[in-house]
Design an enzyme around this catalytic site. Sequence first.
Site, short mmCIF file in Angstrom:
data_model
loop_
_atom_site.label_atom_id
_atom_site.label_comp_id
_atom_site.label_asym_id
_atom_site.label_seq_id
_atom_site.Cartn_x
_atom_site.Cartn_y
_atom_site.Cartn_z
CD GLU A 187 55.02 26.98 22.74
OE1 GLU A 187 53.54 27.84 22.60
OE2 GLU A 187 55.49 27.54 21.05
CD GLU A 206 56.23 29.61 18.73
OE1 GLU A 206 57.53 30.07 18.94
OE2 GLU A 206 55.20 29.50 19.78
CG HIS A 232 46.33 34.35 18.61
ND1 HIS A 232 46.49 35.50 18.78
CD2 HIS A 232 47.38 34.20 18.96
CE1 HIS A 232 47.38 35.95 20.12
NE2 HIS A 232 47.65 34.99 20.06
#
Lengths: 376, 334
Positions: free
Chosen positions: B29, B70, B139
């Site tokens: 990405e 993904e 994250h």
Amino acid sequence: MSDAIKAIGMPKWGLAMTEGKVNAWLVEEGADIATGDEILEIETSKITNVFESPVSGPLRRKVAAEGETLPVGALLGVVADASVTEAEIDAFVETAKAAQAEAAAAAVPPPAPELVHAEGWTARVLTMAPEAAGALPLLLIHGFGGDYQNWQFNQPDLAIDRTVYALDLPGHGGSSKVLTGADVPGLAVAVRSALAALGVERFHVAGHSLGGAIGLQLALDEPKRVASVTLICSAGLGPEINTDYIEGFIKSDKRKDMKATVEKLFADPAFVSRDMVDDLLKYKRLDGVLPALRTIADAVFAGGHQTSVFTDRLATLDVPVQTIWGESDAIIPVAHANAVPEARRHVLAGAGHMVHIEKPSDVTRLIGEFVAFAGG
Amino acid sequence: MSKKSFRQAINEALAQEMRRDHRVIVMGEDVAGGLGTPGDQDAWGGPMGVTKGLVGEFGRERVLDTPITESGFIGAAVGAAATGLRPVADLMFVDFMGVCFDQIFNQAAKFRYMFGGKAVTPVVIRTMFGAGFRAASQHSQCLYPIFTHIPGLKVAIPSNAYEAKGLLIQAIRDDDPVIFFEHKMLYDDIDEVPDEPYTIPFGEANVTREGTDLTIVAFGRMVKFANEAADLLAKQKISVTVIDPRTTSPMDYDTILESVEETGRLVVVDEAHPRCSMATDVAAFVVQDAFKHLKAPIKMVTPPHVPVPFSPALEDEYIPNTARIMAAARSVLA
């Protein structure tokens, strides 16, 4: 009164040294020391060694404490005779410390090597030149697995009156890893092409180990270009070679194995620092290094013997040749030094194969005296 | 040799391998950014700017901006690897790996074994991990123990810029799938990194400090803290060995066992959650194979078994640090 006071400063061992750690004082305060006495043990990131006094007289003050890390040039101790008062020594130490702080602010980075594009390969070369035009240049050639930094304790002092080039051989250090020739004559061709790129016509050469054989090959090929040859623990003077070391160097890929291998190079294994082993492992991981080392070893030390032996050609060679050897050399027998007449043979006690690192001041002096004697 | 950041070291490894081998491609990405828009091309170079500049040299054919899917592009990378390319896929945050576990665990990891050793899958999945980035619990995880658990995957965790370049080139040249973990707090760390390409072999631990009183094993960013702790302890006359395994699969247990045989004391520092982690794995191996050499219980320095907190104050408290490593060292020496 200050003439009567002599300073002992932190030495600069090699190009990269910026500071040193005082491991131990080897003399007591008040002792009468002579020039050359071992007075301190100093540790750098590259090496631990004893420091020989540059001055003589009574040691009046130990300024540096054991365990202290200080910059190059920092005051370590004060030598002065009895006529100097304690107050005068105090004042001397204060002035020196102030000067030190100024010097630290104005420190210049060490000279950096350059890439020289020669025919067939790219050579990494460290050039050190005096400010004024000097005498004939001197070329330093390292041994198998080495690089220009092997000369870090010799090159600066040799470059006081002449330009000194220390190059990385093909497959070594920061030079290109593709070989145009892997035996001694082939490597000599590569060195000649680097000299052409540097614009060097006539020169002195000092070579260590494999680099000595290459230096000798240069002299045998073109004796008129070579003013003198210094052979340090050199190849090319007999068939014997410790191939266990060569194989160990190629095969060791762990720090522990590499350390044990490299310790064979020194009379005192304490010379082998973490940084030295780390740098070698990092070099060996570069693309192309292992095949290059393998190819050179197979060509130069085929079947466990040196393939280029020049002993019988020395008598007719019209170029002065000297040998310098570490008495405890475990890689190439010290008996190979006998290839030259006794007057040109120097065997240094307490040193192994890396005699120019273990006894840098002696080796530098011997090279300097010999190139001066040979002239040009 | 010159000074480079962790980010530059990875960029240089990618560029040099792409020059050396035309089969190497980069995908993910915004690895370039700007695809299909009239705006700035190569605007991003990946979320942290690591792949910036590659599209200019290698073009859109080899630097592929993918959709935010993904499961799709990791599957495509695995397929491309099985059919002859050597893709380096950028999975951004390892926390997103969950949506493509099948592609990794059941496909990439199994091909060599299920096709009689005749298939290779030379894919590298680069991914960011670790806490300290104020990016909250989705994250900030480490998750490398999960991939280490799966036979057929190789797992590399570089601890500085020098390690990053050498391990990534090794990963790209490796014929097995490699999950390459980049700690997001290391990208600006600077180290001496050779300009030439080089490889660091997998399964060979790096002994970053050599000592006799105690062994510390640490992973990724924790190696930096362990080294700091060892240097501070050295001033207190405590002599510490620090081991960075570099890869958790393959794993160099020998270096750890040899060190513990000498020191008799072990601290393991792992930023991953404490259950079923590298800390528990190392501790278990040492207890099994070097029990008679242990002079004290093993100490694990890890975060608590909770999601990474979003509160900065709590996050700072969560991450193992130098002081906690020193305290653990002193406790096993007591």
